[in-house]
Design a protein around this motif. Structure first.
Motif, PDB file in Angstrom:
ATOM      1  N   TYR A  33       0.847  -1.196   0.000  1.00  0.00           N
ATOM      2  CA  TYR A  33       0.000   0.000   0.000  1.00  0.00           C
ATOM      3  C   TYR A  33       0.881   1.243   0.000  1.00  0.00           C
ATOM      4  N   TYR A  35       0.276   5.273   1.082  1.00  0.00           N
ATOM      5  CA  TYR A  35      -0.625   6.210   1.732  1.00  0.00           C
ATOM      6  C   TYR A  35      -0.011   7.607   1.689  1.00  0.00           C
ATOM      7  N   LEU A  45      -5.351   6.248   1.705  1.00  0.00           N
ATOM      8  CA  LEU A  45      -4.863   5.255   0.752  1.00  0.00           C
ATOM      9  C   LEU A  45      -4.794   5.844  -0.650  1.00  0.00           C
ATOM     10  N   GLN A  48      -3.230   0.348  -3.826  1.00  0.00           N
ATOM     11  CA  GLN A  48      -3.009  -0.953  -3.207  1.00  0.00           C
ATOM     12  C   GLN A  48      -2.658  -1.960  -4.301  1.00  0.00           C
ATOM     13  N   ASP A  56      -6.647  -1.395  -5.982  1.00  0.00           N
ATOM     14  CA  ASP A  56      -7.441  -0.186  -5.768  1.00  0.00           C
ATOM     15  C   ASP A  56      -6.555   1.014  -5.986  1.00  0.00           C
ATOM     16  N   SER A  58      -8.372   4.092  -6.646  1.00  0.00           N
ATOM     17  CA  SER A  58      -9.466   5.038  -6.841  1.00  0.00           C
ATOM     18  C   SER A  58      -9.155   6.433  -6.296  1.00  0.00           C
ATOM     19  N   GLN A  59      -8.237   6.537  -5.322  1.00  0.00           N
ATOM     20  CA  GLN A  59      -7.923   7.841  -4.758  1.00  0.00           C
ATOM     21  C   GLN A  59      -6.561   8.368  -5.217  1.00  0.00           C
ATOM     22  N   ARG A  98      -4.260  -9.626   2.001  1.00  0.00           N
ATOM     23  CA  ARG A  98      -5.113  -8.455   2.141  1.00  0.00           C
ATOM     24  C   ARG A  98      -5.924  -8.426   3.431  1.00  0.00           C
TER      25      ARG A  98
ATOM     26  N   SER B  92     -11.615  -1.701   7.568  1.00  0.00           N
ATOM     27  CA  SER B  92     -11.371  -2.344   6.280  1.00  0.00           C
ATOM     28  C   SER B  92     -12.673  -2.905   5.754  1.00  0.00           C
ATOM     29  N   THR B  96     -12.579  -5.444  -1.595  1.00  0.00           N
ATOM     30  CA  THR B  96     -11.343  -4.753  -1.984  1.00  0.00           C
ATOM     31  C   THR B  96     -10.359  -4.643  -0.822  1.00  0.00           C
ATOM     32  N   LYS B  98     -10.206  -2.365   1.337  1.00  0.00           N
ATOM     33  CA  LYS B  98      -9.763  -0.981   1.379  1.00  0.00           C
ATOM     34  C   LYS B  98      -9.749  -0.509   2.824  1.00  0.00           C
ATOM     35  N   TYR B  99      -8.700   0.194   3.216  1.00  0.00           N
ATOM     36  CA  TYR B  99      -8.559   0.697   4.577  1.00  0.00           C
ATOM     37  C   TYR B  99      -8.840   2.190   4.607  1.00  0.00           C
TER      38      TYR B  99
END
Lengths: 113, 111
Positions: A33, A35, A45, A48, A56, A58-59, A98, B92, B96, B98-99
């Motif tokens: 990850y 961050y 985040l 990932q 991921d 998305s951000q 994960r 989480s 996915t 996601k955190y």
């Protein structure tokens, strides 16, 4: 076991310049990850990876940020061009998979002038 | 939008006091809640909670999750100056994984 290694520890650049950060996760950890932690906030985040695939992003501001994890081990995060609001600590973390807790590196503190 | 909210934002106590830190969450497809301690560098893992009502304990630290009311607490008893840090909670999600992190609670323990 050795922890998550990140470099450099600190970086100061001017806006519109480029910068790259490197991360070496704990050996055998499949998940990695990146961050962004802005002062006074929790980590956010950016991306990932599971092995060398993106799970991921998305951000991740894809117009200026990019990341890769070649061969499913080390990873680099790049910013090009940097903006003032990118000033933050960039943390790399890894986990065996994960659904396991993450282990964090010490981060790279980025200052944009 | 998924979010994690921590309270208080900051806290100053004296050595020997007991503190309770709060974390509430609104997360789609919640899977687990984690607590981390962040001193000057990397966050270090404290607890991961997946089931309601089961307390996890490590020395003077303990934590519990309430999945009905969507919150968790972190308790620290007999605080020491070495407990001074930012305490982060994160949720989480299933799928996915996601955190999402809260902004943290900054704890300062005075001698």
């Amino acid at each position: 076991e050795a922890g998550v290694a990140q470099s450099p520890r600190y970086k100061i650049i001017e806006k519109r310049q480029s910068v790259a950060f490197w991360c070496n996760p704990i050996s055998g950890h499949a998940t990695l990850y990146w961050y962004q932690q802005i002062l006074g906030q929790g980590p956010k985040l950016l991306i990932q990876f599971q092995n060398n695939g993106v799970v991921d992003d998305s951000q991740l501001p894809k117009d200026r940020f990019s990341a890769e994890r070649l061969k499913g081990v080390d990873s680099t995060l790049k910013i090009q061009p940097a903006k003032l609001e990118d000033s933050a600590v960039y943390l790399c973390a890894s986990s065996p998979d994960r659904n396991q807790p993450q282990h964090f590196g010490d981060g790279t503190r980025l200052s944009i002038l | 939008e998924d979010k994690v909210v921590q309270s208080p934002l900051s806290l100053v106590v004296h050595e020997g006091d007991t503190v309770t830190l709060n974390c509430s969450y609104e997360v789609t497809n919640f899977r687990s809640l984690l607590w981390y301690k962040q001193e000057k560098k990397a966050p270090t893992f404290l607890f991961m909670l997946t089931s309601s009502g089961i307390e996890k304990k490590s020395g003077r630290l303990s934590s519990i999750l309430d999945k009905k009311e969507l919150f968790s607490i972190l308790n620290i008893t007999a605080t020491q100056t070495g407990d001074s840090a930012i305490y982060l909670c994160a949720s989480s999600t299933s799928g996915t994984y996601k955190y999402i992190f809260g902004t943290g609670t900054r704890l300062k323990v005075l001698a």
